[in-house]
Scaffold this motif. Structure first.
Motif, short mmCIF file in Angstrom:
data_model
loop_
_atom_site.label_atom_id
_atom_site.label_comp_id
_atom_site.label_asym_id
_atom_site.label_seq_id
_atom_site.Cartn_x
_atom_site.Cartn_y
_atom_site.Cartn_z
N ARG A 130 8.12 42.75 -13.18
CA ARG A 130 7.18 42.60 -14.31
C ARG A 130 7.24 41.20 -14.87
NH1 ARG A 130 8.86 47.89 -15.60
NH2 ARG A 130 10.39 47.07 -17.09
N GLN A 131 8.44 40.65 -15.00
CA GLN A 131 8.58 39.28 -15.50
C GLN A 131 7.91 38.29 -14.55
OE1 GLN A 131 12.79 38.73 -15.94
NE2 GLN A 131 12.90 39.91 -17.84
N TRP A 132 8.10 38.49 -13.26
CA TRP A 132 7.50 37.60 -12.27
C TRP A 132 5.98 37.66 -12.34
CZ3 TRP A 132 4.92 39.26 -7.64
CH2 TRP A 132 4.52 38.21 -6.81
N LYS A 133 5.43 38.88 -12.47
CA LYS A 133 3.98 39.03 -12.54
C LYS A 133 3.40 38.34 -13.78
CE LYS A 133 3.53 43.28 -9.89
NZ LYS A 133 3.25 44.71 -9.93
N ARG A 134 4.12 38.40 -14.90
CA ARG A 134 3.66 37.74 -16.12
C ARG A 134 3.72 36.22 -15.99
NH1 ARG A 134 7.04 41.74 -19.64
NH2 ARG A 134 5.60 43.49 -19.72
N SER A 135 4.65 35.73 -15.17
CA SER A 135 4.83 34.28 -15.05
C SER A 135 3.84 33.63 -14.09
CB SER A 135 6.26 33.97 -14.59
OG SER A 135 6.43 34.37 -13.25
N ILE A 136 3.06 34.45 -13.37
CA ILE A 136 2.13 33.90 -12.38
C ILE A 136 1.01 33.16 -13.09
CG2 ILE A 136 0.41 34.49 -10.62
CD1 ILE A 136 2.17 36.88 -9.88
N VAL A 137 0.78 31.94 -12.67
CA VAL A 137 -0.32 31.14 -13.19
C VAL A 137 -1.53 31.41 -12.30
CG1 VAL A 137 -1.14 28.81 -13.66
CG2 VAL A 137 1.28 29.38 -13.99
N VAL A 138 -2.63 31.83 -12.92
CA VAL A 138 -3.82 32.16 -12.15
C VAL A 138 -4.43 30.88 -11.59
CG1 VAL A 138 -6.09 33.24 -12.23
CG2 VAL A 138 -4.23 34.16 -13.61
N ARG A 139 -4.64 30.88 -10.30
CA ARG A 139 -5.26 29.73 -9.65
C ARG A 139 -6.16 30.27 -8.54
NH1 ARG A 139 0.14 29.82 -7.96
NH2 ARG A 139 0.38 30.02 -5.72
N PRO A 140 -7.16 29.49 -8.15
CA PRO A 140 -8.09 29.98 -7.13
C PRO A 140 -7.39 30.13 -5.78
CG PRO A 140 -8.62 27.73 -7.74
CD PRO A 140 -7.53 28.19 -8.66
N PRO A 141 -7.77 31.14 -5.02
CA PRO A 141 -7.17 31.33 -3.69
C PRO A 141 -7.61 30.22 -2.74
CG PRO A 141 -8.89 32.95 -4.07
CD PRO A 141 -8.71 32.20 -5.35
N PRO A 142 -6.87 30.03 -1.65
CA PRO A 142 -7.19 28.96 -0.70
C PRO A 142 -8.61 29.03 -0.14
CG PRO A 142 -5.04 29.88 -0.21
CD PRO A 142 -5.64 30.72 -1.28
N SER A 143 -9.12 30.23 0.09
CA SER A 143 -10.47 30.33 0.66
C SER A 143 -11.52 29.81 -0.33
CB SER A 143 -10.79 31.76 1.06
OG SER A 143 -10.80 32.60 -0.08
N LEU A 144 -11.31 30.05 -1.63
CA LEU A 144 -12.24 29.57 -2.63
C LEU A 144 -12.16 28.04 -2.75
CD1 LEU A 144 -14.33 30.27 -4.79
CD2 LEU A 144 -12.46 30.45 -6.42
N LYS A 145 -10.95 27.50 -2.68
CA LYS A 145 -10.78 26.05 -2.71
C LYS A 145 -11.51 25.41 -1.53
CE LYS A 145 -6.21 26.03 -4.86
NZ LYS A 145 -4.79 25.76 -4.64
N LYS A 146 -11.36 26.01 -0.35
CA LYS A 146 -12.00 25.50 0.85
C LYS A 146 -13.52 25.54 0.70
CE LYS A 146 -12.20 26.34 5.82
NZ LYS A 146 -11.79 27.24 6.90
N MET A 147 -14.04 26.65 0.14
CA MET A 147 -15.47 26.80 -0.06
C MET A 147 -15.99 25.74 -1.04
SD MET A 147 -17.59 30.37 -0.80
CE MET A 147 -16.11 31.10 -1.36
#
Length: 160
Positions: A130-147
């Motif tokens: 749960r702590q790890w999930k809360r610490s995740i910084v939302v960022r675009p996935p690699p496929s979206l970056k590529k697009m």
């Protein structure tokens, strides 16, 4: 007085499969699987897929826990992108859903195996998760970056 017709039912047929002494369960005689389930065919492709899974597990086990966490985040982002493609009715491979979910599950399984080796209990593991999930910084996935990069390159070509 009215007389009602009487109904008679035929006797129940005896079971072909002999019952065991254990109550509630029927035991079949030993026979080849192909006789019991003719629709299932054992092929070499099932052996090949198992080998691929084992190779994938070996590859996952060579990674560190941090690398596994990073890849899980990326795969979950890719899964989100697939869901968005599905909701907007874009073309996508439906088999990718299952493949990504299975890969995520394998990675989390390896991560939990390592926790068990370290002696981390189930309760503490969930707390850490749960702590790890809360610490995740939302960022675009690699496929979206590529697009996005492809779109930017196309716009640059048009303006030039």
């Amino acid at each position: 007085m009215l007389s009602l017709p009487t109904l008679t039912f035929p006797p129940k047929p005896l079971s072909i499969i002999p019952k065991s002494s254990f109550s509630g369960i029927q035991i079949r005689h030993k026979c080849p699987i192909s006789v019991l389930l003719p629709s299932i065919k054992m092929t070499r492709s099932s052996v090949i897929t198992m080998a691929k899974k084992e190779e994938e597990l070996k590859e996952i086990r060579t990674k560190t826990t941090e690398e596994i966490n990073e890849e899980v985040v990326e795969l979950k982002g890719e899964l989100l992108m697939l869901r968005l493609q599905k909701s907007t009715r874009n073309e996508f491979k439906s088999s990718e859903f299952r493949r990504m979910r299975k890969r995520i599950a394998r990675m989390l399984t390896v991560k939990r195996e390592r926790e068990i080796e370290e002696g981390v209990g189930k309760r503490l593991s969930r707390k850490l998760d749960r702590q790890w999930k809360r610490s995740i910084v939302v960022r675009p996935p690699p496929s979206l970056k590529k697009m996005q990069e492809e779109e930017a390159a196309a716009e640059a070509e048009q303006s030039a």
